[in-house]
Scaffold this active site. Structure first.
Site, PDB file in Angstrom:
ATOM      1  N   ASP A  15      39.061  42.203  45.985  1.00 22.12           N
ATOM      2  CA  ASP A  15      39.966  41.203  46.559  1.00 22.12           C
ATOM      3  C   ASP A  15      40.866  41.787  47.655  1.00 22.12           C
ATOM      4  O   ASP A  15      42.099  41.603  47.621  1.00 22.12           O
ATOM      5  CB  ASP A  15      40.851  40.577  45.465  1.00 22.12           C
ATOM      6  CG  ASP A  15      40.050  40.127  44.251  1.00 22.12           C
ATOM      7  OD1 ASP A  15      38.931  39.629  44.445  1.00 22.12           O
ATOM      8  OD2 ASP A  15      40.539  40.285  43.118  1.00 22.12           O
ATOM      9  N   GLU A 185      38.461  29.834  46.697  1.00 21.15           N
ATOM     10  CA  GLU A 185      39.618  30.634  46.281  1.00 21.15           C
ATOM     11  C   GLU A 185      39.930  31.651  47.371  1.00 21.15           C
ATOM     12  O   GLU A 185      39.376  31.595  48.466  1.00 21.15           O
ATOM     13  CB  GLU A 185      39.322  31.316  44.931  1.00 21.15           C
ATOM     14  CG  GLU A 185      38.044  32.121  44.931  1.00 21.15           C
ATOM     15  CD  GLU A 185      37.599  32.572  43.544  1.00 21.15           C
ATOM     16  OE1 GLU A 185      38.265  32.265  42.554  1.00 21.15           O
ATOM     17  OE2 GLU A 185      36.547  33.241  43.459  1.00 21.15           O
TER      18      GLU A 185
END
Ligand code: 6LW
Length: 519
Positions: A15, A185
Protein backbone atom coordinates in the site's frame (compact mmCIF):
# COMPACT_ATOMS: atom_id res chain seq x y z
CA UNK A 1 20.24 7.93 -15.24
CA UNK A 2 19.96 5.06 -12.77
CA UNK A 3 17.84 1.96 -13.21
CA UNK A 4 14.98 1.42 -10.81
CA UNK A 5 15.23 -2.25 -9.82
CA UNK A 6 11.85 -3.50 -8.65
CA UNK A 7 10.67 -4.11 -6.10
CA UNK A 8 12.35 -1.02 -4.63
CA UNK A 9 11.14 -2.03 -1.15
CA UNK A 10 11.41 -5.84 -1.12
CA UNK A 11 9.54 -7.91 1.45
CA UNK A 12 6.44 -6.82 3.34
CA UNK A 13 5.84 -3.18 2.21
CA UNK A 14 2.26 -2.91 0.91
CA UNK A 15 0.00 0.00 0.00
CA UNK A 16 2.74 2.54 -0.83
CA UNK A 17 1.98 6.23 -0.67
CA UNK A 18 4.74 8.26 -2.33
CA UNK A 19 5.44 11.94 -1.75
CA UNK A 20 8.03 14.46 -2.93
CA UNK A 21 8.98 17.46 -0.83
CA UNK A 22 11.65 19.54 -2.57
CA UNK A 23 14.36 17.08 -3.65
CA UNK A 24 13.35 14.34 -1.24
CA UNK A 25 11.04 11.41 -1.92
CA UNK A 26 9.22 9.52 0.80
CA UNK A 27 7.16 6.35 0.83
CA UNK A 28 4.88 5.29 3.69
CA UNK A 29 3.72 1.65 3.90
CA UNK A 30 1.29 -0.40 6.00
CA UNK A 31 2.46 -2.40 9.02
CA UNK A 32 -0.70 -4.10 10.40
CA UNK A 33 0.06 -5.58 13.85
CA UNK A 34 3.78 -4.69 13.73
CA UNK A 35 5.37 -1.61 15.31
CA UNK A 36 6.38 1.01 14.31
CA UNK A 37 2.83 1.67 13.21
CA UNK A 38 3.73 3.35 9.93
CA UNK A 39 6.94 2.58 8.09
CA UNK A 40 8.71 5.43 6.27
CA UNK A 41 11.36 5.32 3.56
CA UNK A 42 13.49 8.03 2.00
CA UNK A 43 15.18 8.45 -1.39
CA UNK A 44 16.78 11.24 -3.36
CA UNK A 45 16.78 9.59 -6.77
CA UNK A 46 13.88 7.04 -6.73
CA UNK A 47 16.53 4.34 -7.25
CA UNK A 48 18.15 4.03 -3.83
CA UNK A 49 15.89 3.79 -0.80
CA UNK A 50 16.58 3.54 2.88
CA UNK A 51 14.34 2.81 5.81
CA UNK A 52 13.78 5.96 7.83
CA UNK A 53 12.21 3.99 10.61
CA UNK A 54 8.64 4.71 11.43
CA UNK A 55 6.04 6.64 13.23
CA UNK A 56 5.23 4.99 16.53
CA UNK A 57 1.57 5.35 17.11
CA UNK A 58 1.59 4.34 20.76
CA UNK A 59 -2.07 4.93 21.25
CA UNK A 60 -2.96 2.05 18.95
CA UNK A 61 -4.23 -1.02 20.69
CA UNK A 62 -3.09 -3.86 18.45
CA UNK A 63 -4.17 -6.58 20.84
CA UNK A 64 -7.02 -9.00 20.65
CA UNK A 65 -7.42 -8.47 16.91
CA UNK A 66 -7.22 -10.91 14.10
CA UNK A 67 -3.60 -11.01 13.02
CA UNK A 68 -4.09 -8.43 10.34
CA UNK A 69 -5.66 -5.71 12.44
CA UNK A 70 -3.48 -2.69 13.03
CA UNK A 71 -2.31 0.02 10.66
CA UNK A 72 -3.55 -0.07 7.07
CA UNK A 73 -2.70 2.05 4.08
CA UNK A 74 -1.07 5.18 5.51
CA UNK A 75 -0.95 8.22 3.25
CA UNK A 76 1.67 10.92 3.46
CA UNK A 77 1.04 14.46 2.20
CA UNK A 78 2.52 17.93 2.71
CA UNK A 79 1.11 21.44 2.98
CA UNK A 80 2.41 24.75 4.37
CA UNK A 81 5.57 23.25 5.84
CA UNK A 82 3.75 20.41 7.57
CA UNK A 83 3.71 16.66 6.90
CA UNK A 84 0.26 15.05 7.15
CA UNK A 85 0.09 11.31 7.76
CA UNK A 86 -3.32 9.63 7.80
CA UNK A 87 -3.86 5.94 8.49
CA UNK A 88 -6.53 3.46 9.52
CA UNK A 89 -6.23 1.63 12.84
CA UNK A 90 -8.35 -1.36 11.83
CA UNK A 91 -10.17 -2.79 14.84
CA UNK A 92 -12.13 -5.49 13.03
CA UNK A 93 -13.10 -6.93 9.70
CA UNK A 94 -13.94 -10.47 10.75
CA UNK A 95 -17.43 -11.60 9.85
CA UNK A 96 -17.71 -8.67 7.47
CA UNK A 97 -17.98 -6.08 10.26
CA UNK A 98 -15.66 -3.17 9.65
CA UNK A 99 -14.48 -0.91 12.44
CA UNK A 100 -11.99 1.36 10.79
CA UNK A 101 -11.13 4.48 12.80
CA UNK A 102 -8.91 6.85 10.85
CA UNK A 103 -6.35 9.15 12.43
CA UNK A 104 -4.14 12.05 11.40
CA UNK A 105 -0.71 12.90 12.80
CA UNK A 106 1.29 15.93 11.68
CA UNK A 107 4.94 16.94 11.94
CA UNK A 108 7.14 19.87 10.89
CA UNK A 109 9.82 17.43 9.65
CA UNK A 110 9.72 13.81 8.51
CA UNK A 111 11.70 12.72 11.59
CA UNK A 112 9.04 14.35 13.77
CA UNK A 113 8.08 15.23 16.36
CA UNK A 114 4.73 13.76 15.30
CA UNK A 115 1.63 15.23 16.91
CA UNK A 116 -0.89 13.40 19.02
CA UNK A 117 -3.36 11.69 16.68
CA UNK A 118 -6.42 13.61 15.54
CA UNK A 119 -9.40 11.28 15.31
CA UNK A 120 -11.13 11.33 11.92
CA UNK A 121 -14.13 9.25 10.83
CA UNK A 122 -14.38 5.45 10.83
CA UNK A 123 -16.68 5.11 7.80
CA UNK A 124 -14.08 3.32 5.70
CA UNK A 125 -10.37 2.60 5.35
CA UNK A 126 -7.50 3.62 3.06
CA UNK A 127 -7.59 7.31 4.00
CA UNK A 128 -5.69 9.96 2.11
CA UNK A 129 -5.54 13.71 2.33
CA UNK A 130 -5.65 16.11 -0.59
CA UNK A 131 -4.57 19.75 -0.21
CA UNK A 132 -6.13 21.89 -2.89
CA UNK A 133 -4.61 25.06 -4.35
CA UNK A 134 -7.26 27.17 -2.59
CA UNK A 135 -5.90 26.18 0.82
CA UNK A 136 -8.68 23.70 1.64
CA UNK A 137 -7.91 20.09 2.56
CA UNK A 138 -9.99 16.96 1.99
CA UNK A 139 -10.05 13.47 3.44
CA UNK A 140 -10.75 10.59 1.08
CA UNK A 141 -11.39 6.95 1.93
CA UNK A 142 -13.54 4.07 0.82
CA UNK A 143 -16.83 3.32 2.58
CA UNK A 144 -17.36 -0.15 4.00
CA UNK A 145 -20.62 -2.08 4.13
CA UNK A 146 -21.19 -4.84 6.67
CA UNK A 147 -24.55 -6.03 5.25
CA UNK A 148 -24.50 -9.69 4.20
CA UNK A 149 -24.70 -10.22 0.46
CA UNK A 150 -23.47 -6.72 -0.36
CA UNK A 151 -20.04 -5.77 -1.68
CA UNK A 152 -17.97 -5.04 1.42
CA UNK A 153 -17.22 -1.52 0.19
CA UNK A 154 -19.22 0.71 -2.10
CA UNK A 155 -17.02 3.48 -3.42
CA UNK A 156 -14.86 6.45 -2.51
CA UNK A 157 -16.08 9.23 -0.23
CA UNK A 158 -14.65 12.68 0.49
CA UNK A 159 -15.07 15.12 3.37
CA UNK A 160 -13.46 18.47 4.12
CA UNK A 161 -10.78 18.67 6.80
CA UNK A 162 -10.22 22.05 8.43
CA UNK A 163 -6.46 22.39 8.95
CA UNK A 164 -6.72 25.35 11.32
CA UNK A 165 -9.34 23.71 13.57
CA UNK A 166 -7.80 20.26 13.15
CA UNK A 167 -11.10 18.52 12.51
CA UNK A 168 -13.42 17.25 9.82
CA UNK A 169 -16.16 19.66 8.79
CA UNK A 170 -19.31 19.30 6.71
CA UNK A 171 -20.59 15.90 5.59
CA UNK A 172 -18.90 13.17 3.55
CA UNK A 173 -20.09 12.90 -0.05
CA UNK A 174 -19.83 10.13 -2.63
CA UNK A 175 -16.98 10.84 -5.02
CA UNK A 176 -16.56 7.78 -7.22
CA UNK A 177 -18.33 4.44 -7.47
CA UNK A 178 -15.48 2.63 -9.28
CA UNK A 179 -15.54 0.38 -12.33
CA UNK A 180 -16.71 -3.18 -12.98
CA UNK A 181 -13.39 -4.35 -11.50
CA UNK A 182 -14.96 -3.61 -8.10
CA UNK A 183 -13.49 -3.36 -4.59
CA UNK A 184 -12.61 0.29 -5.14
CA UNK A 185 -10.18 1.48 -2.47
CA UNK A 186 -6.81 3.18 -1.91
CA UNK A 187 -7.85 6.63 -3.24
CA UNK A 188 -5.28 9.33 -3.97
CA UNK A 189 -6.19 12.67 -5.53
CA UNK A 190 -3.87 14.92 -7.61
CA UNK A 191 -4.24 18.18 -9.46
CA UNK A 192 -2.59 18.62 -12.88
CA UNK A 193 -3.27 20.90 -15.85
CA UNK A 194 -6.70 21.91 -14.65
CA UNK A 195 -7.86 18.36 -13.88
CA UNK A 196 -8.40 16.49 -10.64
CA UNK A 197 -7.05 12.96 -11.09
CA UNK A 198 -8.38 10.25 -8.79
CA UNK A 199 -6.17 7.16 -8.57
CA UNK A 200 -7.73 4.10 -6.93
CA UNK A 201 -6.91 0.43 -6.29
CA UNK A 202 -9.46 -2.02 -7.66
CA UNK A 203 -10.03 -5.76 -8.03
CA UNK A 204 -8.83 -6.65 -4.52
CA UNK A 205 -5.26 -6.93 -3.38
CA UNK A 206 -4.50 -10.30 -5.00
CA UNK A 207 -4.13 -11.53 -8.61
CA UNK A 208 -6.96 -9.26 -9.91
CA UNK A 209 -5.45 -6.11 -8.49
CA UNK A 210 -5.23 -2.98 -10.68
CA UNK A 211 -4.69 0.78 -10.67
CA UNK A 212 -7.66 2.78 -11.97
CA UNK A 213 -7.61 6.47 -12.93
CA UNK A 214 -10.59 8.80 -13.26
CA UNK A 215 -10.65 12.58 -13.63
CA UNK A 216 -12.86 15.61 -13.28
CA UNK A 217 -12.67 19.36 -13.80
CA UNK A 218 -14.36 19.85 -10.42
CA UNK A 219 -13.07 18.54 -7.12
CA UNK A 220 -16.38 16.94 -6.18
CA UNK A 221 -16.91 15.40 -9.61
CA UNK A 222 -18.36 13.93 -11.66
CA UNK A 223 -15.30 11.74 -12.26
CA UNK A 224 -14.95 10.01 -15.62
CA UNK A 225 -12.89 6.82 -15.79
CA UNK A 226 -9.98 6.63 -18.23
CA UNK A 227 -11.45 5.01 -21.38
CA UNK A 228 -8.37 2.77 -21.51
CA UNK A 229 -8.59 1.67 -17.87
CA UNK A 230 -6.70 0.22 -16.04
CA UNK A 231 -3.43 2.12 -15.84
CA UNK A 232 -1.63 -0.91 -14.45
CA UNK A 233 -2.39 -4.58 -13.77
CA UNK A 234 -0.76 -8.00 -13.97
CA UNK A 235 -4.06 -9.89 -14.08
CA UNK A 236 -3.61 -11.11 -17.67
CA UNK A 237 0.11 -11.86 -17.28
CA UNK A 238 0.69 -14.67 -14.77
CA UNK A 239 4.11 -15.13 -16.39
CA UNK A 240 5.46 -11.84 -15.03
CA UNK A 241 7.70 -11.83 -11.95
CA UNK A 242 5.75 -8.91 -10.51
CA UNK A 243 2.17 -9.96 -9.73
CA UNK A 244 -0.73 -8.33 -7.83
CA UNK A 245 0.15 -4.93 -9.34
CA UNK A 246 -2.21 -2.32 -7.94
CA UNK A 247 -2.71 0.22 -5.15
CA UNK A 248 -0.61 3.02 -6.62
CA UNK A 249 0.23 6.64 -5.96
CA UNK A 250 1.81 9.22 -8.26
CA UNK A 251 4.80 11.51 -7.90
CA UNK A 252 6.56 13.96 -10.22
CA UNK A 253 10.17 15.12 -10.27
CA UNK A 254 11.16 18.81 -10.42
CA UNK A 255 11.85 18.23 -14.15
CA UNK A 256 8.31 17.03 -14.79
CA UNK A 257 8.96 13.28 -15.04
CA UNK A 258 6.21 11.13 -13.51
CA UNK A 259 6.32 7.83 -11.62
CA UNK A 260 3.87 5.52 -9.91
CA UNK A 261 4.70 3.67 -6.68
CA UNK A 262 2.52 0.56 -6.41
CA UNK A 263 1.95 -2.71 -4.62
CA UNK A 264 3.23 -5.96 -6.08
CA UNK A 265 3.92 -9.57 -5.02
CA UNK A 266 6.45 -12.15 -6.17
CA UNK A 267 4.95 -15.65 -5.84
CA UNK A 268 6.84 -18.91 -5.53
CA UNK A 269 6.23 -20.25 -9.07
CA UNK A 270 3.28 -19.34 -11.31
CA UNK A 271 0.67 -17.67 -9.06
CA UNK A 272 2.11 -19.62 -6.16
CA UNK A 273 2.30 -18.38 -2.60
CA UNK A 274 3.91 -15.05 -1.68
CA UNK A 275 6.10 -15.51 1.38
CA UNK A 276 7.69 -12.10 0.87
CA UNK A 277 4.28 -10.53 1.30
CA UNK A 278 3.18 -7.57 -0.76
CA UNK A 279 6.06 -5.34 -1.85
CA UNK A 280 6.57 -1.87 -3.34
CA UNK A 281 7.63 -1.19 -6.93
CA UNK A 282 7.93 1.97 -9.05
CA UNK A 283 6.93 2.41 -12.73
CA UNK A 284 7.56 5.27 -15.13
CA UNK A 285 4.45 7.21 -16.22
CA UNK A 286 3.94 9.22 -19.40
CA UNK A 287 0.87 11.27 -20.40
CA UNK A 288 -1.19 10.98 -23.58
CA UNK A 289 -2.17 14.03 -25.65
CA UNK A 290 -5.61 13.77 -24.02
CA UNK A 291 -4.02 13.94 -20.60
CA UNK A 292 -4.28 10.34 -19.39
CA UNK A 293 -1.37 8.66 -17.62
CA UNK A 294 0.23 5.59 -19.23
CA UNK A 295 2.65 2.85 -18.15
CA UNK A 296 4.51 0.95 -20.87
CA UNK A 297 2.27 -2.00 -21.81
CA UNK A 298 0.05 -1.39 -18.78
CA UNK A 299 2.04 -3.99 -16.86
CA UNK A 300 4.67 -3.84 -14.09
CA UNK A 301 8.34 -3.95 -15.12
CA UNK A 302 11.23 -5.23 -13.03
CA UNK A 303 13.62 -2.68 -14.48
CA UNK A 304 12.55 0.86 -15.16
CA UNK A 305 14.70 3.75 -16.42
CA UNK A 306 15.05 6.09 -13.46
CA UNK A 307 14.63 9.85 -13.51
CA UNK A 308 17.37 12.24 -14.57
CA UNK A 309 18.56 12.77 -11.02
CA UNK A 310 22.08 12.41 -9.60
CA UNK A 311 22.65 8.99 -8.00
CA UNK A 312 22.29 9.04 -4.25
CA UNK A 313 23.17 5.61 -2.82
CA UNK A 314 22.88 5.11 0.93
CA UNK A 315 25.44 3.10 2.92
CA UNK A 316 24.67 -0.65 2.89
CA UNK A 317 22.87 -2.03 5.89
CA UNK A 318 25.31 -4.23 7.84
CA UNK A 319 24.69 -7.98 7.45
CA UNK A 320 25.04 -8.48 11.19
CA UNK A 321 23.39 -6.41 13.88
CA UNK A 322 25.78 -6.35 16.84
CA UNK A 323 23.29 -4.53 19.07
CA UNK A 324 25.81 -1.88 20.05
CA UNK A 325 23.28 0.93 19.68
CA UNK A 326 20.88 1.68 22.55
CA UNK A 327 17.99 1.74 20.06
CA UNK A 328 16.70 -1.00 17.77
CA UNK A 329 17.86 -0.56 14.14
CA UNK A 330 15.24 0.62 11.61
CA UNK A 331 14.90 -2.82 9.99
CA UNK A 332 13.49 -4.35 13.19
CA UNK A 333 9.82 -4.45 14.12
CA UNK A 334 8.10 -5.60 17.27
CA UNK A 335 4.84 -7.48 17.50
CA UNK A 336 1.74 -5.67 18.80
CA UNK A 337 3.62 -3.52 21.30
CA UNK A 338 6.29 -0.85 20.97
CA UNK A 339 9.75 -1.64 22.28
CA UNK A 340 9.94 -0.51 25.89
CA UNK A 341 12.34 -1.16 28.77
CA UNK A 342 9.86 -3.35 30.64
CA UNK A 343 10.44 -6.12 28.09
CA UNK A 344 13.26 -5.13 25.76
CA UNK A 345 16.68 -3.57 26.11
CA UNK A 346 19.55 -3.29 23.67
CA UNK A 347 23.14 -2.03 23.68
CA UNK A 348 26.64 -3.31 24.57
CA UNK A 349 26.38 -6.16 22.08
CA UNK A 350 23.17 -7.70 23.37
CA UNK A 351 19.44 -7.62 22.78
CA UNK A 352 17.72 -8.72 25.97
CA UNK A 353 14.11 -9.83 25.93
CA UNK A 354 11.97 -10.58 28.95
CA UNK A 355 10.01 -13.74 28.17
CA UNK A 356 6.49 -12.84 27.09
CA UNK A 357 3.24 -14.63 26.41
CA UNK A 358 2.72 -17.47 23.94
CA UNK A 359 2.05 -16.99 20.25
CA UNK A 360 -1.66 -17.50 20.82
CA UNK A 361 -2.05 -14.68 23.35
CA UNK A 362 -2.40 -11.89 20.75
CA UNK A 363 -0.86 -9.53 23.33
CA UNK A 364 2.30 -9.33 25.39
CA UNK A 365 4.49 -11.41 23.07
CA UNK A 366 8.25 -10.68 23.17
CA UNK A 367 9.11 -10.92 19.50
CA UNK A 368 11.59 -8.70 17.61
CA UNK A 369 11.68 -9.48 13.91
CA UNK A 370 12.75 -8.27 10.49
CA UNK A 371 11.14 -8.74 7.11
CA UNK A 372 12.23 -11.64 4.91
CA UNK A 373 13.25 -9.76 1.75
CA UNK A 374 14.85 -12.53 -0.32
CA UNK A 375 13.64 -15.95 -1.43
CA UNK A 376 17.03 -17.48 -0.58
CA UNK A 377 18.57 -16.24 2.62
CA UNK A 378 20.09 -17.33 5.95
CA UNK A 379 19.22 -15.86 9.33
CA UNK A 380 21.21 -16.69 12.44
CA UNK A 381 21.76 -15.40 15.93
CA UNK A 382 23.52 -16.39 19.13
CA UNK A 383 21.13 -17.06 21.97
CA UNK A 384 21.96 -17.27 25.66
CA UNK A 385 19.13 -18.67 27.72
CA UNK A 386 18.84 -20.88 30.78
CA UNK A 387 15.35 -22.28 31.09
CA UNK A 388 14.35 -24.45 34.03
CA UNK A 389 10.72 -25.08 33.05
CA UNK A 390 9.02 -26.40 29.93
CA UNK A 391 6.99 -23.16 29.93
CA UNK A 392 10.12 -21.14 29.10
CA UNK A 393 11.70 -20.96 25.66
CA UNK A 394 13.74 -18.63 23.48
CA UNK A 395 15.28 -18.80 20.04
CA UNK A 396 14.88 -17.69 16.45
CA UNK A 397 11.77 -17.91 14.33
CA UNK A 398 10.51 -17.82 10.76
CA UNK A 399 7.15 -16.23 11.50
CA UNK A 400 4.08 -15.25 9.52
CA UNK A 401 1.40 -14.78 12.16
CA UNK A 402 0.21 -16.30 15.44
CA UNK A 403 -0.97 -19.45 13.60
CA UNK A 404 1.89 -20.04 11.15
CA UNK A 405 5.50 -20.15 12.32
CA UNK A 406 8.63 -22.22 12.89
CA UNK A 407 10.59 -21.73 16.11
CA UNK A 408 14.13 -23.08 16.50
CA UNK A 409 14.24 -22.77 20.25
CA UNK A 410 16.07 -23.46 23.44
CA UNK A 411 13.60 -25.22 25.69
CA UNK A 412 13.62 -27.50 28.67
CA UNK A 413 12.02 -30.81 29.54
CA UNK A 414 12.21 -33.30 32.39
CA UNK A 415 14.16 -35.83 30.36
CA UNK A 416 16.76 -33.67 28.60
CA UNK A 417 16.97 -30.50 30.69
CA UNK A 418 17.97 -27.50 28.52
CA UNK A 419 17.94 -28.51 24.87
CA UNK A 420 17.37 -27.26 21.31
CA UNK A 421 14.58 -28.46 19.02
CA UNK A 422 11.97 -27.08 16.60
CA UNK A 423 8.44 -26.11 17.54
CA UNK A 424 6.06 -25.29 14.68
CA UNK A 425 2.52 -24.12 14.12
CA UNK A 426 0.59 -24.78 10.90
CA UNK A 427 -2.77 -23.01 10.92
CA UNK A 428 -2.68 -23.38 14.68
CA UNK A 429 -1.76 -27.11 14.76
CA UNK A 430 1.34 -27.27 16.95
CA UNK A 431 4.08 -29.87 16.42
CA UNK A 432 7.42 -30.53 18.13
CA UNK A 433 10.19 -31.75 15.86
CA UNK A 434 13.13 -33.66 17.33
CA UNK A 435 15.80 -34.52 17.88
CA UNK A 436 16.14 -32.61 21.15
CA UNK A 437 19.82 -31.68 21.21
CA UNK A 438 21.48 -30.98 24.58
CA UNK A 439 22.30 -27.30 25.02
CA UNK A 440 25.97 -26.47 25.24
CA UNK A 441 26.42 -22.84 26.37
CA UNK A 442 25.50 -19.93 24.08
CA UNK A 443 23.82 -21.40 21.00
CA UNK A 444 24.38 -20.19 17.44
CA UNK A 445 21.01 -20.96 15.84
CA UNK A 446 20.39 -20.84 12.11
CA UNK A 447 17.43 -20.78 9.71
CA UNK A 448 17.97 -21.17 6.00
CA UNK A 449 15.32 -20.34 3.41
CA UNK A 450 15.61 -21.77 -0.11
CA UNK A 451 12.47 -20.83 -2.00
CA UNK A 452 9.73 -22.99 -0.53
CA UNK A 453 12.00 -24.93 1.85
CA UNK A 454 13.15 -23.95 5.33
CA UNK A 455 15.95 -25.70 7.22
CA UNK A 456 16.90 -25.19 10.84
CA UNK A 457 20.29 -26.04 12.32
CA UNK A 458 22.33 -25.93 15.53
CA UNK A 459 25.93 -27.14 15.32
CA UNK A 460 25.89 -30.25 13.13
CA UNK A 461 22.25 -31.03 13.69
CA UNK A 462 19.67 -30.11 11.07
CA UNK A 463 15.88 -30.08 11.19
CA UNK A 464 13.66 -30.00 8.10
CA UNK A 465 13.28 -29.24 5.29
CA UNK A 466 9.98 -27.70 6.33
CA UNK A 467 7.33 -26.21 4.06
CA UNK A 468 8.13 -22.49 4.04
CA UNK A 469 5.14 -21.72 1.83
CA UNK A 470 2.87 -21.80 4.88
CA UNK A 471 4.52 -18.47 5.79
CA UNK A 472 2.63 -16.72 3.00
CA UNK A 473 -0.21 -14.30 2.48
CA UNK A 474 -2.20 -16.95 0.67
CA UNK A 475 -1.87 -19.64 3.36
CA UNK A 476 -2.51 -17.23 6.21
CA UNK A 477 -5.91 -16.30 4.85
CA UNK A 478 -8.63 -18.27 6.62
CA UNK A 479 -12.36 -17.77 6.30
CA UNK A 480 -15.68 -18.67 7.85
CA UNK A 481 -18.20 -19.56 5.15
CA UNK A 482 -16.51 -17.34 2.61
CA UNK A 483 -16.11 -14.38 4.99
CA UNK A 484 -12.49 -13.73 5.98
CA UNK A 485 -11.59 -14.47 9.58
CA UNK A 486 -7.91 -13.64 9.07
CA UNK A 487 -6.33 -12.07 6.02
CA UNK A 488 -2.76 -12.59 4.92
CA UNK A 489 -1.66 -9.01 4.50
CA UNK A 490 1.87 -8.99 5.93
CA UNK A 491 4.70 -11.33 4.86
CA UNK A 492 7.24 -13.65 6.45
CA UNK A 493 9.60 -12.39 9.16
CA UNK A 494 12.76 -13.73 10.79
CA UNK A 495 12.78 -12.97 14.48
CA UNK A 496 14.19 -13.27 17.97
CA UNK A 497 11.60 -14.61 20.35
CA UNK A 498 11.38 -15.23 24.11
CA UNK A 499 8.45 -16.81 25.91
CA UNK A 500 7.76 -17.41 29.56
CA UNK A 501 4.34 -18.87 30.18
CA UNK A 502 5.05 -19.04 33.92
CA UNK A 503 4.60 -15.27 33.96
CA UNK A 504 7.95 -15.06 35.75
CA UNK A 505 9.71 -13.07 33.05
CA UNK A 506 12.97 -14.97 32.53
CA UNK A 507 15.41 -13.08 30.28
CA UNK A 508 16.92 -14.28 27.00
CA UNK A 509 19.94 -12.60 25.51
CA UNK A 510 20.60 -12.40 21.75
CA UNK A 511 23.73 -11.28 19.94
CA UNK A 512 25.15 -11.07 16.39
CA UNK A 513 21.89 -11.40 14.44
CA UNK A 514 22.87 -12.01 10.82
CA UNK A 515 20.63 -11.72 7.77
CA UNK A 516 22.51 -12.93 4.71
CA UNK A 517 20.99 -13.29 1.24
CA UNK A 518 22.44 -16.17 -0.78
CA UNK A 519 24.41 -15.24 -3.90
C1 6LW B 1 -5.60 -2.13 1.83
C2 6LW B 1 -6.29 -2.12 0.55
C3 6LW B 1 -5.55 -3.14 -0.07
O1 6LW B 1 -6.05 -1.33 2.81
O2 6LW B 1 -5.34 -4.11 0.84
O3 6LW B 1 -3.94 -3.39 -1.66
C4 6LW B 1 -5.70 -3.60 2.07
N1 6LW B 1 -5.05 -2.99 -1.23
O4 6LW B 1 -6.25 -0.98 -0.19
C5 6LW B 1 -4.77 -4.08 3.11
O5 6LW B 1 -3.45 -3.80 2.76
Amino acid sequence: MGIIQNPVLPGFHPDPSILRVGDDYYIATSTFEWYPGVRLHHSKDLVHWRALGGVLTDQLDMTGNPDSGGVWAPCLSYADGTFYLVYTDVKSYAGGFWDTPNHLVTAPAIEGPWSEPVPLHARGFDPSMFHDDDGRSWLLSNRTDWRPGRPWANGIIIQEYDRARRRLVGEPVDLYAGTAAGMTEGPHLYRKDGWYYLVTAEGGTEWFHQVTVARSRELLGPYRTDPDTPLLTSVHRPDLTLQKAGHGSLVDTPDGEWFLAHLTGRPLGLRGRCILGRETAIQRVTWTGEGWPRIDGGVPHEQVPGPGLPAHPWPDEPETDDFTSPALGPHWSTLRRPPSPDWLSTGSGRLRLTGGRSAAALSGESLVARRVQHQRVTFEATVEFEPSQYQQMAGITAYYNSRNWYFLRIGWDEQDGPMVDVLASDRGRVTLYGPAVPLDGPARLRLELEGGALRASYGDVEWGPFDASILSDEYAQESDGGVPRTWGFTGAFFGLWAQDMTGGGITASFSAATYKPHP
